[in-house]
Design an enzyme around this catalytic site. Sequence first.
Site, mmCIF file in Angstrom:
data_model
loop_
_atom_site.group_PDB
_atom_site.id
_atom_site.type_symbol
_atom_site.label_atom_id
_atom_site.label_comp_id
_atom_site.label_asym_id
_atom_site.label_seq_id
_atom_site.Cartn_x
_atom_site.Cartn_y
_atom_site.Cartn_z
ATOM 1 N N ASP A 127 0.879 -1.165 0.000
ATOM 2 C CA ASP A 127 0.000 0.000 0.000
ATOM 3 C C ASP A 127 0.920 1.219 0.000
ATOM 4 O OD1 ASP A 127 -1.562 2.190 0.620
ATOM 5 O OD2 ASP A 127 -2.681 1.204 2.225
ATOM 6 N N TYR B 242 -8.995 14.993 -6.760
ATOM 7 C CA TYR B 242 -8.100 14.294 -7.689
ATOM 8 C C TYR B 242 -7.199 15.291 -8.423
ATOM 9 C CZ TYR B 242 -6.609 11.113 -11.413
ATOM 10 O OH TYR B 242 -5.855 10.348 -12.291
ATOM 11 N N LYS C 54 -3.045 15.557 -8.273
ATOM 12 C CA LYS C 54 -2.159 15.412 -9.428
ATOM 13 C C LYS C 54 -1.341 16.692 -9.652
ATOM 14 C CE LYS C 54 -3.182 11.140 -10.359
ATOM 15 N NZ LYS C 54 -2.180 10.078 -10.175
HETATM 16 N N1 LIG Z 1 -7.264 5.754 -16.351
HETATM 17 C C1 LIG Z 1 -7.220 7.067 -16.543
HETATM 18 O O1 LIG Z 1 -8.084 7.661 -17.207
HETATM 19 C C2 LIG Z 1 -6.091 7.878 -15.951
HETATM 20 C C3 LIG Z 1 -5.825 9.148 -16.484
HETATM 21 C C4 LIG Z 1 -4.796 9.908 -15.940
HETATM 22 C C5 LIG Z 1 -4.030 9.396 -14.917
HETATM 23 N N2 LIG Z 1 -4.301 8.151 -14.419
HETATM 24 C C6 LIG Z 1 -3.455 7.671 -13.324
HETATM 25 O O2 LIG Z 1 -2.812 6.497 -13.749
HETATM 26 C C7 LIG Z 1 -2.411 5.725 -12.626
HETATM 27 C C8 LIG Z 1 -2.764 4.273 -12.857
HETATM 28 O O3 LIG Z 1 -4.162 4.125 -12.978
HETATM 29 P P1 LIG Z 1 -4.868 3.160 -14.037
HETATM 30 O O4 LIG Z 1 -5.631 4.008 -14.943
HETATM 31 O O5 LIG Z 1 -3.880 2.209 -14.560
HETATM 32 O O6 LIG Z 1 -5.955 2.468 -13.075
HETATM 33 P P2 LIG Z 1 -6.195 0.965 -12.626
HETATM 34 O O7 LIG Z 1 -7.380 1.031 -11.733
HETATM 35 O O8 LIG Z 1 -6.218 0.075 -13.798
HETATM 36 O O9 LIG Z 1 -4.889 0.610 -11.776
HETATM 37 C C9 LIG Z 1 -4.594 1.194 -10.549
HETATM 38 C C10 LIG Z 1 -3.879 0.158 -9.703
HETATM 39 O O10 LIG Z 1 -3.403 0.801 -8.517
HETATM 40 C C11 LIG Z 1 -3.637 -0.067 -7.429
HETATM 41 N N3 LIG Z 1 -3.685 0.709 -6.192
HETATM 42 C C12 LIG Z 1 -4.703 1.496 -5.737
HETATM 43 N N4 LIG Z 1 -4.385 2.005 -4.541
HETATM 44 C C13 LIG Z 1 -3.155 1.545 -4.233
HETATM 45 C C14 LIG Z 1 -2.295 1.706 -3.119
HETATM 46 N N5 LIG Z 1 -2.669 2.462 -2.064
HETATM 47 N N6 LIG Z 1 -1.091 1.094 -3.127
HETATM 48 C C15 LIG Z 1 -0.715 0.309 -4.171
HETATM 49 N N7 LIG Z 1 -1.497 0.102 -5.236
HETATM 50 C C16 LIG Z 1 -2.694 0.718 -5.278
HETATM 51 C C17 LIG Z 1 -4.947 -0.773 -7.756
HETATM 52 O O11 LIG Z 1 -5.097 -1.969 -7.014
HETATM 53 C C18 LIG Z 1 -4.805 -0.984 -9.246
HETATM 54 O O12 LIG Z 1 -4.214 -2.245 -9.548
HETATM 55 C C19 LIG Z 1 -3.090 6.371 -11.425
HETATM 56 O O13 LIG Z 1 -2.143 7.182 -10.727
HETATM 57 C C20 LIG Z 1 -4.153 7.249 -12.059
HETATM 58 O O14 LIG Z 1 -4.511 8.328 -11.236
HETATM 59 C C21 LIG Z 1 -5.306 7.381 -14.926
#
Ligand SMILES: NC(=O)c1ccc[n+]([C@@H]2O[C@H](COP(=O)([O-])OP(=O)(O)OC[C@H]3O[C@@H](n4cnc5c(N)ncnc54)[C@H](O)[C@@H]3O)[C@@H](O)[C@H]2O)c1
Length: 253
Positions: A62, A155, A159
């Site tokens: 975590d 959020y 960021k």
């Molecule tokens: N998907 C989008 O539209 C988007 C856009 C911009 C930025 N992001 C960012 O990209 C990053 C990855 O997200 P994603 O889109 O791949 O989502 P996702 O939900 O596919 O993956 C996120 C992963 O992070 C893990 N996670 C959550 N809390 C955690 C913690 N406290 N410790 C360790 N692991 C943890 C989850 O279990 C999950 O496997 C994030 O930082 C998100 O904010 C996503």
Amino acid sequence: MKLENRVAIVTGAGSGIGAASALLMAQEGAKVIVADIDAAAAKATAERIEKAGGAALAMAADVSRGADNKALVDRAVATWSRLDVFFANAGVPQWPTAVEEIDEAVFDRIMAVNVKGVWLGAKYALAVMKQQKRGVFLVTASTAAIRPRPGGSCYAASKGAVVTLTKSLALECAPYGVRVVAIAPVATETPMLATFMGKKAVDDEGMARYVATVPLGRLNQPEDLARTAVFLASDDAAMITGSCVEVDGGRCI
Ligand SMILES: NC(=O)c1ccc[n+]([C@@H]2O[C@H](COP(=O)([O-])OP(=O)(O)OC[C@H]3O[C@@H](n4cnc5c(N)ncnc54)[C@H](O)[C@@H]3O)[C@@H](O)[C@H]2O)c1
């Protein structure tokens, strides 16, 4: 291979952007610690890497906990004697909500994971990288840091914070030859996407609404970010530090 013999840690690597990045880093020659709060998901990604002939170790972590970040870095150094890349990618989304209706606990959790989680990764990874006088610390920010959407105040603030954290750490680490770079994806087709849209599952209306905001006319696939992360982690990006690299099809123009 762009990352031959490098040692990398990727957080949030059980899904989406983190999983795609861990897979591509391994394909490019890196040994990867696959970290996620979801132990089974981390294990599944590590198994995919090994099946493809790569080297991986799954760890439950975590990122909002200092001890978990320390354990990741200690394990990389104990197993492979160094740490070349730390990709602080784990994050949590926010359901679109008017500011007056957001619970304080929502703000606290988003900040704990998206901001403190990155800072804690930096605290332990950069200590090793500074000593080695080499390393790259990558952060998944978001276009929400630059061009937020309504209803995502916690959020967007989280960021924005890590983009500035990236710049501060880049200056601090430059004398050691260590680079720190943020990546700002536009909406990406991962399990998180539905939450941003305020939906239980992504549907045609949500997709059309989001795609209409991206000049290139599509959303990111996780692999768009994986390729960016591999490039930024590699020596091809040797002069890039402190930047926030927008991977957004023109959304932030
Ligand atoms: N998907 C989008 O539209 C988007 C856009 C911009 C930025 N992001 C960012 O990209 C990053 C990855 O997200 P994603 O889109 O791949 O989502 P996702 O939900 O596919 O993956 C996120 C992963 O992070 C893990 N996670 C959550 N809390 C955690 C913690 N406290 N410790 C360790 N692991 C943890 C989850 O279990 C999950 O496997 C994030 O930082 C998100 O904010 C996503």
